[in-house]
Write a protein that holds these residues in place. Structure first.
Motif, short mmCIF file in Angstrom:
data_model
loop_
_atom_site.label_atom_id
_atom_site.label_comp_id
_atom_site.label_asym_id
_atom_site.label_seq_id
_atom_site.Cartn_x
_atom_site.Cartn_y
_atom_site.Cartn_z
N LEU A 41 -6.80 45.22 2.48
CA LEU A 41 -7.19 46.35 1.64
C LEU A 41 -8.65 46.74 1.86
O LEU A 41 -8.98 47.93 1.91
N GLU A 42 -9.51 45.74 2.00
CA GLU A 42 -10.93 46.02 2.26
C GLU A 42 -11.10 46.76 3.57
O GLU A 42 -11.83 47.76 3.65
N VAL A 43 -10.44 46.27 4.61
CA VAL A 43 -10.52 46.92 5.92
C VAL A 43 -9.89 48.31 5.86
O VAL A 43 -10.39 49.26 6.46
N GLY A 44 -8.82 48.44 5.11
CA GLY A 44 -8.17 49.73 4.95
C GLY A 44 -9.08 50.78 4.36
O GLY A 44 -8.97 51.97 4.68
N SER A 45 -10.02 50.35 3.50
CA SER A 45 -10.95 51.29 2.88
C SER A 45 -11.88 51.93 3.91
O SER A 45 -12.48 52.98 3.65
N LEU A 46 -12.02 51.31 5.09
CA LEU A 46 -12.84 51.86 6.16
C LEU A 46 -12.09 52.90 6.98
O LEU A 46 -12.68 53.54 7.85
N LEU A 47 -10.80 53.03 6.73
CA LEU A 47 -9.95 54.02 7.39
C LEU A 47 -9.96 53.95 8.92
O LEU A 47 -10.23 54.95 9.60
N PRO A 48 -9.67 52.77 9.48
CA PRO A 48 -9.46 52.74 10.93
C PRO A 48 -8.22 53.56 11.26
O PRO A 48 -7.36 53.80 10.40
N LEU B 242 -9.54 36.85 9.31
CA LEU B 242 -10.37 37.29 8.18
C LEU B 242 -11.55 38.10 8.73
O LEU B 242 -12.45 37.55 9.37
N LYS B 243 -11.53 39.41 8.45
CA LYS B 243 -12.54 40.30 9.02
C LYS B 243 -13.77 40.42 8.13
O LYS B 243 -13.67 40.41 6.90
N ASP B 244 -14.92 40.55 8.79
CA ASP B 244 -16.21 40.72 8.13
C ASP B 244 -16.42 42.21 7.87
O ASP B 244 -16.65 42.98 8.80
N ILE B 245 -16.33 42.62 6.62
CA ILE B 245 -16.36 44.04 6.27
C ILE B 245 -17.70 44.67 6.63
O ILE B 245 -17.76 45.80 7.12
N LYS B 246 -18.80 43.96 6.41
CA LYS B 246 -20.12 44.53 6.73
C LYS B 246 -20.24 44.83 8.21
O LYS B 246 -20.70 45.91 8.61
N ARG B 247 -19.83 43.88 9.04
CA ARG B 247 -19.93 44.09 10.49
C ARG B 247 -19.00 45.22 10.94
O ARG B 247 -19.35 46.00 11.83
N LEU B 248 -17.83 45.31 10.32
CA LEU B 248 -16.93 46.42 10.66
C LEU B 248 -17.52 47.76 10.24
O LEU B 248 -17.40 48.75 10.98
N ASN B 249 -18.15 47.80 9.09
CA ASN B 249 -18.77 49.03 8.63
C ASN B 249 -19.92 49.44 9.54
O ASN B 249 -20.09 50.62 9.88
N ASP B 250 -20.69 48.44 9.99
CA ASP B 250 -21.77 48.71 10.95
C ASP B 250 -21.20 49.29 12.24
O ASP B 250 -21.77 50.22 12.82
N LEU B 251 -20.07 48.73 12.67
CA LEU B 251 -19.41 49.23 13.88
C LEU B 251 -18.99 50.69 13.70
O LEU B 251 -19.21 51.52 14.58
#
Length: 211
Positions: A15-22, A192-201
């Motif tokens: 759900l957290e990763v989903g909020s980034l809308l990949p 388990l994905k790191d949301i901050k690093r994904l957001n930075d990406l």
């Protein structure tokens, strides 16, 4: 440039990763993987294409997972034949995108792609290693200059933020690079994905490709 985040495992993290809308989110249905997914699928935004990753799996099992998890794409990571891909594409038509994976190294023979061109929606190039995927290393992307097709492809294999400059250079060529597929470089543990690093990406991708 599309983004696929693969190897999702835990509902809250999904759900957290989903909020980034990949654009795509990958779920691995290969039991030997540390990122094997077998849980409940939380509700995700409809814009995210849920992608089932399979390795030499039977068509009935693939059908079962498509129905159970409402998948929009399947990623075939084994030695699936042209006939196998055709059977799946005939069965599901435009409802399911078929992504055929090829493990690449400096000796990769691009001629193996031709029989799949008219069947699969996309190709995906990953690093050849001991495992079908998730080896965490890049291959020499210079070999892509030999790519003989106009079929759009995903680029995978140990991609982190530090690879974006090279990916940007590839995107300036005539190569039909469609998406990048990221996984282990953005994890705190397998699945388990790191949301901050994904957001930075995502911020870097938006800046690099002016999305």
């Amino acid at each position: 440039m599309k983004l696929k985040i693969c190897g999702m495992k835990y509902p809250d993290n999904i759900l957290e990763v989903g909020s980034l809308l990949p654009d795509y989110m990958g779920f691995i249905f290969w039991q030997k993987s540390a990122r094997y997914f077998e849980g409940e699928m939380p509700e995700l935004p409809k814009s995210i294409k849920k992608t089932g990753v399979f390795v030499n799996e039977s068509i009935p099992i693939i059908e079962e997972k498509i129905a159970k998890y409402n998948l929009q794409a399947i990623q075939l990571h084994g030695q699936e034949s042209v006939e196998f891909c055709l059977e799946l594409k005939t069965k599901f038509g435009a409802a399911i995108e078929v992504i055929k994976v090829f493990s690449a190294d400096e000796n990769f023979d691009f001629s193996v792609l031709k029989p799949y061109e008219s069947i699969c929606n996309y190709f995906l190039f990953d690093t050849k290693g001991k495992l079908p995927g998730g080896n965490g290393t890049t291959f020499d992307w210079k070999i892509l200059s030999n790519y003989p097709s106009t079929k759009p492809f995903f680029l995978s294999g140990g991609i982190g933020i530090e690879e974006l400059d090279n990916i940007k250079e590839i995107s300036k060529t005539n190569l039909p690079l469609y998406a990048i597929d990221i996984n282990s470089k953005f994890e705190t543990e397998p699945g388990l994905k790191d949301i901050k690093r994904l957001n930075d990406l995502k911020i870097e991708i938006i800046d690099a490709f002016k999305i």
